[in-house]
Scaffold this motif. Structure first.
Motif, short mmCIF file in Angstrom:
data_model
loop_
_atom_site.label_atom_id
_atom_site.label_comp_id
_atom_site.label_asym_id
_atom_site.label_seq_id
_atom_site.Cartn_x
_atom_site.Cartn_y
_atom_site.Cartn_z
N GLY A 1 0.81 -1.21 0.00
CA GLY A 1 0.00 0.00 0.00
C GLY A 1 0.85 1.26 0.00
N SER A 2 1.94 1.26 0.77
CA SER A 2 2.81 2.43 0.83
C SER A 2 3.50 2.65 -0.51
N LYS A 3 3.94 1.57 -1.14
CA LYS A 3 4.58 1.71 -2.45
C LYS A 3 3.59 2.19 -3.51
N GLN A 4 2.36 1.70 -3.42
CA GLN A 4 1.35 2.15 -4.36
C GLN A 4 1.08 3.65 -4.21
N LYS A 5 1.17 4.13 -2.99
CA LYS A 5 0.89 5.54 -2.74
C LYS A 5 2.03 6.44 -3.15
N TYR A 6 3.27 6.03 -2.88
CA TYR A 6 4.40 6.94 -3.06
C TYR A 6 5.28 6.64 -4.26
N TYR A 7 5.17 5.43 -4.84
CA TYR A 7 6.06 5.07 -5.93
C TYR A 7 5.30 4.94 -7.24
N ASP A 8 6.01 4.46 -8.26
CA ASP A 8 5.46 4.31 -9.61
C ASP A 8 4.21 3.42 -9.59
N ALA A 9 3.09 3.99 -10.01
CA ALA A 9 1.82 3.27 -9.96
C ALA A 9 1.67 2.25 -11.07
N ARG A 10 2.63 2.18 -11.99
CA ARG A 10 2.52 1.22 -13.09
C ARG A 10 2.67 -0.22 -12.60
N GLN A 11 3.33 -0.41 -11.47
CA GLN A 11 3.39 -1.73 -10.86
C GLN A 11 2.16 -1.92 -9.99
N GLY A 12 1.44 -3.01 -10.22
CA GLY A 12 0.23 -3.26 -9.46
C GLY A 12 0.48 -4.06 -8.20
N GLY A 13 -0.62 -4.32 -7.49
CA GLY A 13 -0.51 -5.03 -6.23
C GLY A 13 0.02 -6.44 -6.38
N VAL A 14 -0.32 -7.10 -7.47
CA VAL A 14 0.15 -8.48 -7.68
C VAL A 14 1.66 -8.51 -7.81
N THR A 15 2.18 -7.63 -8.68
CA THR A 15 3.63 -7.59 -8.90
C THR A 15 4.36 -7.21 -7.62
N ARG A 16 3.85 -6.22 -6.92
CA ARG A 16 4.54 -5.78 -5.70
C ARG A 16 4.50 -6.85 -4.61
N LEU B 1 -2.90 -0.95 5.76
CA LEU B 1 -3.89 -1.68 4.96
C LEU B 1 -3.95 -3.14 5.40
N THR B 2 -5.03 -3.80 4.99
CA THR B 2 -5.20 -5.24 5.20
C THR B 2 -5.41 -5.88 3.83
N TRP B 3 -5.62 -7.19 3.84
CA TRP B 3 -5.86 -7.89 2.57
C TRP B 3 -7.18 -7.46 1.94
N ASP B 4 -8.06 -6.86 2.68
CA ASP B 4 -9.29 -6.33 2.10
C ASP B 4 -9.00 -5.16 1.16
N ASP B 5 -7.83 -4.54 1.35
CA ASP B 5 -7.46 -3.37 0.55
C ASP B 5 -6.51 -3.71 -0.60
N VAL B 6 -5.92 -4.91 -0.58
CA VAL B 6 -4.95 -5.31 -1.59
C VAL B 6 -5.51 -6.51 -2.34
N GLN B 7 -5.87 -6.30 -3.58
CA GLN B 7 -6.51 -7.35 -4.37
C GLN B 7 -5.47 -8.15 -5.14
N VAL B 8 -5.23 -9.37 -4.69
CA VAL B 8 -4.32 -10.28 -5.37
C VAL B 8 -4.97 -11.67 -5.40
N PRO B 9 -4.52 -12.55 -6.29
CA PRO B 9 -5.06 -13.91 -6.32
C PRO B 9 -4.94 -14.61 -4.97
N THR B 10 -5.88 -15.46 -4.69
CA THR B 10 -5.92 -16.13 -3.38
C THR B 10 -4.64 -16.88 -3.06
N ALA B 11 -4.12 -17.62 -4.04
CA ALA B 11 -2.91 -18.41 -3.79
C ALA B 11 -1.73 -17.52 -3.44
N LEU B 12 -1.60 -16.40 -4.13
CA LEU B 12 -0.50 -15.48 -3.85
C LEU B 12 -0.68 -14.84 -2.49
N ARG B 13 -1.91 -14.47 -2.16
CA ARG B 13 -2.19 -13.87 -0.86
C ARG B 13 -1.84 -14.85 0.26
N GLU B 14 -2.22 -16.09 0.12
CA GLU B 14 -1.95 -17.08 1.16
C GLU B 14 -0.45 -17.29 1.33
#
Length: 346
Positions: free
Chosen positions: A148-163, A235-248
């Motif tokens: 979440g911090s990187k999404q806010k302050y860094y290059d937004a071209r990288q999404g939550g999955v990649t980060r 943030l929590t996982w409710d705020d970061v949308q990634v595939p279930t397997a990656l989240r786990e």
């Protein structure tokens, strides 16, 4: 080389960016460890300062470009690519000479740069060559807050999955690279709650003279330096949308690393869990890479068509504009076929 009057120590503050590494480096600097000058200037993303030597950042940027590795790289093989550059004799000489100059100014150094994790073997060798002991502080912060911090302050071209994937790769790789060395894991939340507990524990375990002999004025200065309000993203996982397997897998990785910060938690059993997680991540990444191959090839072909339409330039063109992280996902046989189509095969 004559023996130094005082023990020489190099403390490397490592871990993912936005994990509290700047807070730790700034604290150690305030207590008396030397941060090589000049430092990277503070900005809106880090108003208290980064605690990063500019030479360190510039050198790591150069090495990352040479190895084709990103600061936050999700590819497991990025560790091998970075390691090849670290083995270069000229690179080792340059780093060792710079470190010798810094140790000539102070016996206890703190080196902080998130890029450093890719080159820990390089710094360990340089320290040994200069008669210094290396220690490692890995800062820990929940992956959702880091992303979440990187999404806010860094290059937004990288999404939550990649980060998220890059965080897993970076943190598990760093754990493996520092295993067996003098190290500590410190939670960012613990630093903000009461920095004296983890930092004075570091002073004892790493035998840091500056920390162990800190005066009241130094301690007061750290209290002014650390600002709990700077933890601006929670943030929590409710705020970061990634595939279930990656989240786990990310959550399991966080739990394993968090356990290393517990007293007596850095055990062979914990190391085995990290090894299993690193292997599981490698398998997951290989599967994702295989799934994405068709899309990568389609994008590459489109780039080839655009390059032909613009000009017939065998020495450059669309293929060079495809990001390295995308090119690396294409099998070598397919890359050779495309180079032949562009007249670039050697």
């Amino acid at each position: 080389m004559s023996e130094p009057a005082e023990p020489r120590r190099v403390v490397l503050v490592v871990g993912s960016g936005r994990s509290g590494t700047s807070t730790m480096a700034g604290t150690l600097r305030t207590l008396g460890l030397h941060v090589p000058q000049p430092e990277v200037a503070a900005d809106a993303t880090n108003p208290k300062g980064f605690g990063e030597p500019q030479w360190l950042v510039d050198t790591h940027d150069d090495l990352l470009k040479r190895s084709g590795v990103q600061v936050s790289d999700a590819r497991p093989r990025a560790w091998l690519d970075a390691g090849k550059v670290s083995a270069d004799h000229a690179v080792r000489e340059r780093v060792s000479d710079w470190l010798a100059d810094q140790l000539g100014q102070a016996d206890e150094l703190v080196l902080k740069d998130p890029r450093a994790a890719w080159f820990l073997g390089l710094w360990r060798a340089a320290a040994e060559r200069n008669g210094a002991t290396t220690s490692y502080v890995t800062m820990l912060r929940p992956v959702t807050e880091v992303v979440g911090s990187k999404q806010k302050y860094y290059d937004a071209r990288q999404g939550g999955v990649t980060r998220t994937a890059a965080w897993i790769n970076m943190m598990l790789g760093t754990e493996r690279a520092t295993r067996g060395e003098q190290r500590a894991f410190v939670r960012y939340a613990d630093m903000l709650a009461d920095w004296t507990v983890p930092v004075f524990a570091l002073g004892e375990s790493f035998d840091l003279h500056a920390v162990k002999t800190a005066m009241a004025v130094d301690i007061a200065a750290v209290h002014r330096f650390i600002d709990p309000s700077l933890r601006r993203v929670t943030l929590t996982w409710d705020d970061v949308q990634v595939p279930t397997a990656l989240r786990e897998l990310a959550e399991e990785t966080w739990q394993a690393l968090d356990g290393l910060a517990e007293p007596g938690g850095d055990t062979p059993e914990a190391h085995a869990v990290c090894d299993q997680l690193r292997e599981a991540y490698g398998e997951m990444y290989d599967e994702a890479e295989a799934f994405a191959a068709s899309s990568v090839l389609a994008a590459r072909r489109e780039g080839v068509r655009q390059g032909r339409a613009e000009a017939q330039q065998p020495s450059g063109g669309a293929l060079d504009r495809v990001p390295h992280r995308v090119r690396a996902m294409v099998p070598p046989t397919a890359r050779r076929t495309l180079r032949k189509a562009l007249g670039r095969e050697r």
